[in-house]
Design a protein around this motif. Structure first.
Motif, PDB file in Angstrom:
ATOM      1  N   SER A 283       0.819  -1.211   0.000  1.00 39.15           N
ATOM      2  CA  SER A 283       0.000   0.000   0.000  1.00 39.15           C
ATOM      3  C   SER A 283       0.847   1.253   0.000  1.00 39.15           C
ATOM      4  CB  SER A 283      -0.940  -0.003   1.204  1.00 39.15           C
ATOM      5  OG  SER A 283      -0.211  -0.227   2.404  1.00 39.15           O
ATOM      6  N   GLU A 284       1.866   1.298   0.858  1.00 40.93           N
ATOM      7  CA  GLU A 284       2.776   2.434   0.862  1.00 40.93           C
ATOM      8  C   GLU A 284       4.140   1.954   1.339  1.00 40.93           C
ATOM      9  OE1 GLU A 284      -0.070   2.649   2.932  1.00 40.93           O
ATOM     10  OE2 GLU A 284       0.984   1.871   4.682  1.00 40.93           O
ATOM     11  N   VAL A 285       5.180   2.441   0.677  1.00 29.64           N
ATOM     12  CA  VAL A 285       6.552   2.109   1.026  1.00 29.64           C
ATOM     13  C   VAL A 285       7.329   3.408   1.137  1.00 29.64           C
ATOM     14  CG1 VAL A 285       8.675   0.942   0.320  1.00 29.64           C
ATOM     15  CG2 VAL A 285       6.446  -0.105  -0.182  1.00 29.64           C
ATOM     16  N   VAL A 286       7.983   3.620   2.282  1.00 28.47           N
ATOM     17  CA  VAL A 286       8.853   4.771   2.457  1.00 28.47           C
ATOM     18  C   VAL A 286      10.290   4.276   2.468  1.00 28.47           C
ATOM     19  CG1 VAL A 286       9.539   6.674   3.962  1.00 28.47           C
ATOM     20  CG2 VAL A 286       7.123   6.087   3.707  1.00 28.47           C
ATOM     21  N   PHE A 287      11.098   4.825   1.582  1.00 31.10           N
ATOM     22  CA  PHE A 287      12.505   4.458   1.506  1.00 31.10           C
ATOM     23  C   PHE A 287      13.311   5.311   2.479  1.00 31.10           C
ATOM     24  CE2 PHE A 287      10.768   2.890  -2.440  1.00 31.10           C
ATOM     25  CZ  PHE A 287      11.457   1.696  -2.639  1.00 31.10           C
ATOM     26  N   PRO A 288      14.521   4.885   2.821  1.00 34.93           N
ATOM     27  CA  PRO A 288      15.321   5.632   3.804  1.00 34.93           C
ATOM     28  C   PRO A 288      15.551   7.097   3.441  1.00 34.93           C
ATOM     29  CG  PRO A 288      16.276   3.466   3.463  1.00 34.93           C
ATOM     30  CD  PRO A 288      15.175   3.609   2.449  1.00 34.93           C
ATOM     31  N   ASP A 289      15.569   7.414   2.147  1.00 37.35           N
ATOM     32  CA  ASP A 289      15.766   8.814   1.749  1.00 37.35           C
ATOM     33  C   ASP A 289      14.470   9.614   1.752  1.00 37.35           C
ATOM     34  OD1 ASP A 289      14.475   7.824  -0.468  1.00 37.35           O
ATOM     35  OD2 ASP A 289      16.130   8.158  -1.869  1.00 37.35           O
ATOM     36  N   GLY A 290      13.384   9.007   2.215  1.00 36.59           N
ATOM     37  CA  GLY A 290      12.112   9.707   2.328  1.00 36.59           C
ATOM     38  C   GLY A 290      11.171   9.538   1.154  1.00 36.59           C
ATOM     39  N   ARG A 291      11.617   8.915   0.069  1.00 34.84           N
ATOM     40  CA  ARG A 291      10.728   8.713  -1.078  1.00 34.84           C
ATOM     41  C   ARG A 291       9.560   7.807  -0.699  1.00 34.84           C
ATOM     42  NH1 ARG A 291      13.281   5.609  -4.743  1.00 34.84           N
ATOM     43  NH2 ARG A 291      15.003   5.256  -3.276  1.00 34.84           N
ATOM     44  N   LEU A 292       8.388   8.156  -1.221  1.00 31.49           N
ATOM     45  CA  LEU A 292       7.183   7.381  -0.972  1.00 31.49           C
ATOM     46  C   LEU A 292       6.727   6.722  -2.267  1.00 31.49           C
ATOM     47  CD1 LEU A 292       4.660   6.684   0.851  1.00 31.49           C
ATOM     48  CD2 LEU A 292       3.631   8.771  -0.085  1.00 31.49           C
ATOM     49  N   ARG A 293       6.422   5.422  -2.181  1.00 34.27           N
ATOM     50  CA  ARG A 293       5.872   4.707  -3.334  1.00 34.27           C
ATOM     51  C   ARG A 293       4.589   4.023  -2.892  1.00 34.27           C
ATOM     52  NH1 ARG A 293       8.916   0.056  -7.059  1.00 34.27           N
ATOM     53  NH2 ARG A 293       7.121  -0.386  -8.405  1.00 34.27           N
ATOM     54  N   THR A 294       3.523   4.258  -3.610  1.00 34.43           N
ATOM     55  CA  THR A 294       2.235   3.673  -3.258  1.00 34.43           C
ATOM     56  C   THR A 294       1.901   2.518  -4.205  1.00 34.43           C
ATOM     57  OG1 THR A 294       1.084   5.331  -4.591  1.00 34.43           O
ATOM     58  CG2 THR A 294       1.346   5.797  -2.238  1.00 34.43           C
ATOM     59  N   ILE A 295       0.829   1.824  -3.878  1.00 36.65           N
ATOM     60  CA  ILE A 295       0.449   0.603  -4.580  1.00 36.65           C
ATOM     61  C   ILE A 295       0.188   0.864  -6.061  1.00 36.65           C
ATOM     62  CG2 ILE A 295      -2.000   0.868  -4.032  1.00 36.65           C
ATOM     63  CD1 ILE A 295      -2.076  -2.181  -3.569  1.00 36.65           C
ATOM     64  N   GLU A 296       0.671  -0.046  -6.900  1.00 36.73           N
ATOM     65  CA  GLU A 296       0.497   0.070  -8.352  1.00 36.73           C
ATOM     66  C   GLU A 296      -0.123  -1.174  -8.967  1.00 36.73           C
ATOM     67  OE1 GLU A 296       4.602   2.720  -8.628  1.00 36.73           O
ATOM     68  OE2 GLU A 296       4.609   0.534  -8.673  1.00 36.73           O
TER      69      GLU A 296
END
Length: 354
Positions: free
Chosen positions: A172-185
């Protein structure tokens, strides 16, 4: 109709759900709490990202596949270190619109400050010296790694190094260590289309193999739902010593059984989510022989294996979840958290510490 096992929202649903997520929380929004770890050691945590340059990403077309991880570990002390939040602010913004009410309709769509929940882990606390058994966790389809925090923390407090991983594009949502957010695709067609479903699972299996290749020494793997199947299949990897499948089917949508190596495997299910497909696939794996054990929790349902086991009772007491909704999410068990903790830790203790 069979209750959902992976996801019920598409990328377009996610996009529409996220419109206006920057609205401020009401002053009355509740803060939920995770249960404290039970082990002797304080817990440190850090986040990492790994990039597999040998694979493209099937969900966004990137030429490489990037995976986000959180590491929990026993620490020597936590003085001067800050407690990590369960959800980063950007992840909490998504969670309250997408996970709550859409992916998990039992969760309330208002009344909770999802960004306020703190873990019991301290950011970059000094690690306890010496080699520790390593455990790797894969979450359910559509779930982020963050909903497996409480169990990971408890294991770390008992001396394990625990790595929780995301499967980006599917979570559903992934936050990477550098702060980038990736949501479900990923599309919800993955639940009914054998080709899409196999692509999802094959991507998960490859994610797991890639992370395992970065680790040293023997590893234990556990996972929930699709993550449980991922854990069981990972037994084929030479570094994996044992695995726990927390209520994941062990076949593809077309009925083909996954190949499961004959190593210690715990098949853990609930009475509230058991069906013929579990009985068929789990019995087939047990019939192959080897050190396989099956257990079932009573008065329990599918998400008892996650942080919802601790959060749902708080929501019910606050009047934000009905008894029926709680039962649909985690069951009616009054001892869900300690029961799951004892089961998982006991299995890995027998594997790594006997």
């Amino acid at each position: 109709m069979r209750r959902r096992t992976f996801l019920t929202a598409s990328a377009s649903t996610a996009a529409s759900a996220l419109t206006g997520i920057r609205t401020a929380s009401a002053a009355t929004d509740r803060t939920l709490r995770l249960p404290a770890p039970t082990g002797a050691w304080p817990v440190g945590t850090t986040t990492r990202a790994l990039t597999d340059r040998t694979r493209s990403d099937p969900w966004n077309g990137s030429p490489t596949r990037e995976i986000a991880l959180t590491v929990f570990y026993p620490a020597t002390g936590v003085r001067g270190c800050q407690r990590a939040p369960q959800l980063a602010p950007t992840a909490a913004d998504v969670f309250k619109q997408l996970d709550a009410g859409v992916l998990h309709p039992e969760l309330p769509t208002s009344g909770v400050d999802w960004a306020a929940t703190l873990t019991h882990s301290y950011v970059d606390a000094p690690a306890l010296p010496g080699r520790r058994p390593t455990l790797l966790y894969s979450p359910a389809g559509a779930d982020p790694r963050t909903v497996g925090t409480s169990l990971a923390e408890d294991l770390a407090s008992h001396g394990y190094v625990v790595i929780t991983m995301d499967h980006p594009g599917e979570a559903s949502e992934v936050v990477f260590p550098d702060g980038r957010l990736r949501t479900i695709e990923i599309s919800p067609a993955v639940q009914t289309d054998p080709v899409q479903s196999r692509l999802m699972m094959d991507t998960r299996f490859a994610d797991m193999r890639f992370v395992l290749e970065q680790l040293e020494g023997p590893v234990g793997v556990y996972g929930h739902s699709a993550g449980g199947a991922t854990a069981a299949v990972s037994l084929a990897h030479p570094k994996v010593r044992a695995a726990i499948n927390l209520e994941g089917y062990l076949d593809a949508l077309d009925g083909e059984l996954y190949t499961i190596a004959k190593k210690p495997l715990l098949l853990a299910g609930t009475d509230g989510f058991r069906d013929a497909r579990f009985d068929r696939t789990w019995s087939a794996v047990m019939a192959q022989g080897g050190p396989v054990r099956r257990v079932q929790l009573s008065d329990a349902n599918h998400w008892i294996w996650t942080d919802y086991a601790a959060l749902a009772p708080q929501l019910q007491r606050a009047g934000l979840m009905t008894a029926a909704q709680r039962a649909e999410l985690i069951g009616r068990s009054a001892c869900a958290v300690p029961e799951v903790r004892r089961l998982v830790r006991g299995f890995f203790d027998l594997t790594f510490r006997r």
